[in-house]
Scaffold this motif. Sequence first.
Motif, PDB file in Angstrom:
ATOM      1  N   LYS A  85      -8.773   3.611  -1.172  1.00 44.38           N
ATOM      2  CA  LYS A  85      -7.783   4.058  -2.171  1.00 44.38           C
ATOM      3  C   LYS A  85      -6.609   3.069  -2.257  1.00 44.38           C
ATOM      4  N   SER A  86      -6.018   2.795  -1.110  1.00 47.17           N
ATOM      5  CA  SER A  86      -4.848   1.906  -1.091  1.00 47.17           C
ATOM      6  C   SER A  86      -5.221   0.504  -1.553  1.00 47.17           C
ATOM      7  N   THR A  87      -6.394   0.037  -1.116  1.00 47.94           N
ATOM      8  CA  THR A  87      -6.830  -1.311  -1.519  1.00 47.94           C
ATOM      9  C   THR A  87      -6.984  -1.393  -3.033  1.00 47.94           C
ATOM     10  N   LEU A  88      -7.520  -0.310  -3.627  1.00 45.12           N
ATOM     11  CA  LEU A  88      -7.688  -0.313  -5.082  1.00 45.12           C
ATOM     12  C   LEU A  88      -6.323  -0.412  -5.765  1.00 45.12           C
ATOM     13  N   LEU A  89      -5.356   0.369  -5.280  1.00 45.70           N
ATOM     14  CA  LEU A  89      -4.008   0.298  -5.861  1.00 45.70           C
ATOM     15  C   LEU A  89      -3.405  -1.088  -5.670  1.00 45.70           C
ATOM     16  N   ARG A  90      -3.601  -1.651  -4.482  1.00 53.79           N
ATOM     17  CA  ARG A  90      -3.032  -2.982  -4.199  1.00 53.79           C
ATOM     18  C   ARG A  90      -3.680  -4.052  -5.073  1.00 53.79           C
ATOM     19  N   CYS A  91      -4.974  -3.877  -5.371  1.00 63.06           N
ATOM     20  CA  CYS A  91      -5.649  -4.821  -6.270  1.00 63.06           C
ATOM     21  C   CYS A  91      -5.087  -4.685  -7.691  1.00 63.06           C
ATOM     22  N   ILE A  92      -4.848  -3.443  -8.125  1.00 62.41           N
ATOM     23  CA  ILE A  92      -4.297  -3.232  -9.475  1.00 62.41           C
ATOM     24  C   ILE A  92      -2.918  -3.906  -9.564  1.00 62.41           C
ATOM     25  N   GLN A  93      -2.135  -3.754  -8.522  1.00 62.27           N
ATOM     26  CA  GLN A  93      -0.781  -4.317  -8.509  1.00 62.27           C
ATOM     27  C   GLN A  93      -0.777  -5.839  -8.364  1.00 62.27           C
ATOM     28  N   GLY A  94      -1.875  -6.396  -7.834  1.00 66.07           N
ATOM     29  CA  GLY A  94      -1.935  -7.840  -7.623  1.00 66.07           C
ATOM     30  C   GLY A  94      -1.511  -8.247  -6.228  1.00 66.07           C
ATOM     31  N   LEU A  95      -1.369  -7.277  -5.328  1.00 66.56           N
ATOM     32  CA  LEU A  95      -1.023  -7.602  -3.940  1.00 66.56           C
ATOM     33  C   LEU A  95      -2.251  -8.113  -3.189  1.00 66.56           C
ATOM     34  N   GLU A  96      -3.436  -7.783  -3.713  1.00 68.25           N
ATOM     35  CA  GLU A  96      -4.690  -8.308  -3.166  1.00 68.25           C
ATOM     36  C   GLU A  96      -5.456  -8.929  -4.320  1.00 68.25           C
ATOM     37  N   THR A  97      -6.185 -10.019  -4.035  1.00 70.78           N
ATOM     38  CA  THR A  97      -7.025 -10.607  -5.085  1.00 70.78           C
ATOM     39  C   THR A  97      -8.421  -9.995  -4.969  1.00 70.78           C
ATOM     40  N   ILE A 125      -9.498  -6.809 -13.455  1.00 72.11           N
ATOM     41  CA  ILE A 125      -8.580  -5.686 -13.680  1.00 72.11           C
ATOM     42  C   ILE A 125      -7.650  -6.091 -14.814  1.00 72.11           C
ATOM     43  N   THR A 126      -7.627  -5.308 -15.870  1.00 66.38           N
ATOM     44  CA  THR A 126      -6.753  -5.615 -17.001  1.00 66.38           C
ATOM     45  C   THR A 126      -5.806  -4.448 -17.213  1.00 66.38           C
ATOM     46  N   CYS A 127      -4.522  -4.774 -17.273  1.00 69.31           N
ATOM     47  CA  CYS A 127      -3.537  -3.724 -17.507  1.00 69.31           C
ATOM     48  C   CYS A 127      -2.643  -4.123 -18.672  1.00 69.31           C
ATOM     49  N   ALA A 128      -2.516  -3.210 -19.630  1.00 64.02           N
ATOM     50  CA  ALA A 128      -1.674  -3.495 -20.792  1.00 64.02           C
ATOM     51  C   ALA A 128      -0.268  -3.013 -20.503  1.00 64.02           C
ATOM     52  N   GLY A 129       0.500  -3.803 -19.807  1.00 63.82           N
ATOM     53  CA  GLY A 129       1.880  -3.411 -19.533  1.00 63.82           C
ATOM     54  C   GLY A 129       2.300  -3.709 -18.107  1.00 63.82           C
ATOM     55  N   ARG A 130       3.518  -3.334 -17.819  1.00 62.57           N
ATOM     56  CA  ARG A 130       4.101  -3.598 -16.494  1.00 62.57           C
ATOM     57  C   ARG A 130       3.677  -2.514 -15.498  1.00 62.57           C
ATOM     58  N   VAL A 131       3.390  -2.963 -14.287  1.00 62.51           N
ATOM     59  CA  VAL A 131       2.944  -2.024 -13.250  1.00 62.51           C
ATOM     60  C   VAL A 131       4.057  -1.837 -12.206  1.00 62.51           C
ATOM     61  N   GLY A 132       4.332  -0.591 -11.860  1.00 66.35           N
ATOM     62  CA  GLY A 132       5.288  -0.285 -10.784  1.00 66.35           C
ATOM     63  C   GLY A 132       4.519   0.229  -9.585  1.00 66.35           C
ATOM     64  N   PHE A 133       5.069   0.012  -8.403  1.00 67.53           N
ATOM     65  CA  PHE A 133       4.334   0.388  -7.193  1.00 67.53           C
ATOM     66  C   PHE A 133       5.258   1.084  -6.209  1.00 67.53           C
ATOM     67  N   MET A 134       4.799   2.237  -5.714  1.00 67.40           N
ATOM     68  CA  MET A 134       5.553   2.924  -4.655  1.00 67.40           C
ATOM     69  C   MET A 134       4.758   2.853  -3.368  1.00 67.40           C
ATOM     70  N   PHE A 135       5.346   2.222  -2.371  1.00 72.23           N
ATOM     71  CA  PHE A 135       4.640   2.032  -1.101  1.00 72.23           C
ATOM     72  C   PHE A 135       4.612   3.330  -0.294  1.00 72.23           C
ATOM     73  N   GLN A 136       3.588   3.424   0.535  1.00 72.06           N
ATOM     74  CA  GLN A 136       3.452   4.595   1.401  1.00 72.06           C
ATOM     75  C   GLN A 136       4.682   4.745   2.299  1.00 72.06           C
ATOM     76  N   ASP A 137       5.168   3.600   2.819  1.00 73.98           N
ATOM     77  CA  ASP A 137       6.348   3.649   3.688  1.00 73.98           C
ATOM     78  C   ASP A 137       7.608   3.174   2.945  1.00 73.98           C
ATOM     79  N   PHE A 138       7.585   3.307   1.651  1.00 74.65           N
ATOM     80  CA  PHE A 138       8.727   3.048   0.733  1.00 74.65           C
ATOM     81  C   PHE A 138       9.159   1.596   0.665  1.00 74.65           C
TER      82      PHE A 138
END
Lengths: 222, 217
Positions: free
Chosen positions: A40-52, A58-71
């Motif tokens: 789950k987390s890896t998928l989110l991190r891939c969407i955000q671009g934290l992982e390649t 992955i194509t996203c039309a717009g800006r992505v915001g991310f809330m970390f588990q440990d903030f």
Amino acid sequence: MLTIDHVCKTFGTHTVLRDVCLQIDRGCVLGLAGPSGEGKSTLLRCIQGLETVDSGSITCAGRVGFMFQDFQLFPHMSVLENVLYAPLLRAKGKIAQKTCMEKGEELLKHLDMWGLRNRYPQQLSGGQKQRVALARSLVLNPDLLLCDEPTSGLDVAMLSDVVALLHSLREEHTTMAIASHDLSFLVQISDRIIILRRGCIAADIGPERFGDLPQLASSLFG
Amino acid sequence: MGIAVKFIDACFFIGSGLSVTFFLLLGGLVIGLTLGIILAVLRYKNIGRQLIARYISILRGTPMLLQLSLIYFAIPTLLGLQLSVLTAGIFAFGLNSSAYMAEIFRAGIESTPQGQFEAAKVLGISSLHTWKDIILPQVFRAIFPALTGEVIALLKETALIATIGGADLMRKSQVLAAEYFTYFTPLCIAGLYYYAIVLFVENLSRKLERRLDRAHH
């Protein structure tokens, strides 16, 4: 809004995501369910671009915001500085800066954190930190908000706060993808829930079948 | 009365070397800190990692006196230029300190959670601002005690400037000792000066540390 096309991700010899295909429509709240270690987390991190990703796209039309588990709030900055630092860096000119500050103030007031704006993260409770992290993400006007385990480490009272908070975002038609191992929490806020198992999408269900989720989860994970 | 006057005169004479000691300390600190931070960041970013590791290893693995002598005597001979005692001293102490500073900063950077870099990336903060405003302030706070230790070590090492003729506290005390054929009093006076500066640095460091803590807790 977001298209994930045949995405695979491997860490060393361990495959975390296997041929994941997914679409999220604008305004939809997607719940990503499954026990820890299912991707789950890896998928989110891939969407955000934290992982390649290793393959797929992955194509996203717009800006992505991310809330970390440990903030991951910045410990040397106050609540207000945490929220305003990034947008003020981008704001060119006094009018843009004033708009940023007004937006930050509005968000913190909305999240009931304005009174604590001069506090430092170490002086806040888990729920308060969560609200600051949310304000920090929302102040940048993301088109898609990714939340990684937003309820982990929170007590019951704080949990209902978070649910109310995410509900209010949902009513404002914010597109969200929320990863959590807590099915009952996801049921309360999601329009659609995906269950990940060993990096694959094992189930993709709408609200009409949310009642079957506990049974489905126990059949998948035992 | 006569002894007291002589003692006070000796204190003034040796104290006239304070400016050189301070100059070397501040110059060495500026070079050491700046270069130390740059080296630690480059090393963390995997730029010239091997080269930086070798630089640190050589500077930490050879005597300070040798480095000072090389910079003052050997390199100018090779390059055909003449360095003043102070310039050579500042460079030698600065370069030597940079190796220790780089290691201190490396430890500080590595102790900063990876999530802080990721949070900055997610918020679209540039690399320069991430380092300047997010990472390094946290690193400074974490390494403050070690940094104080390095400042004190650097201060004590500046006494080596006396070996190439720098008129610092140490050299002044040696001059006085040679003039009066007595070592105990001049060396003790120099020692008191050094210790007073160390106490001042420690005190300042504690105050700064408390202020940093108050700001963060």
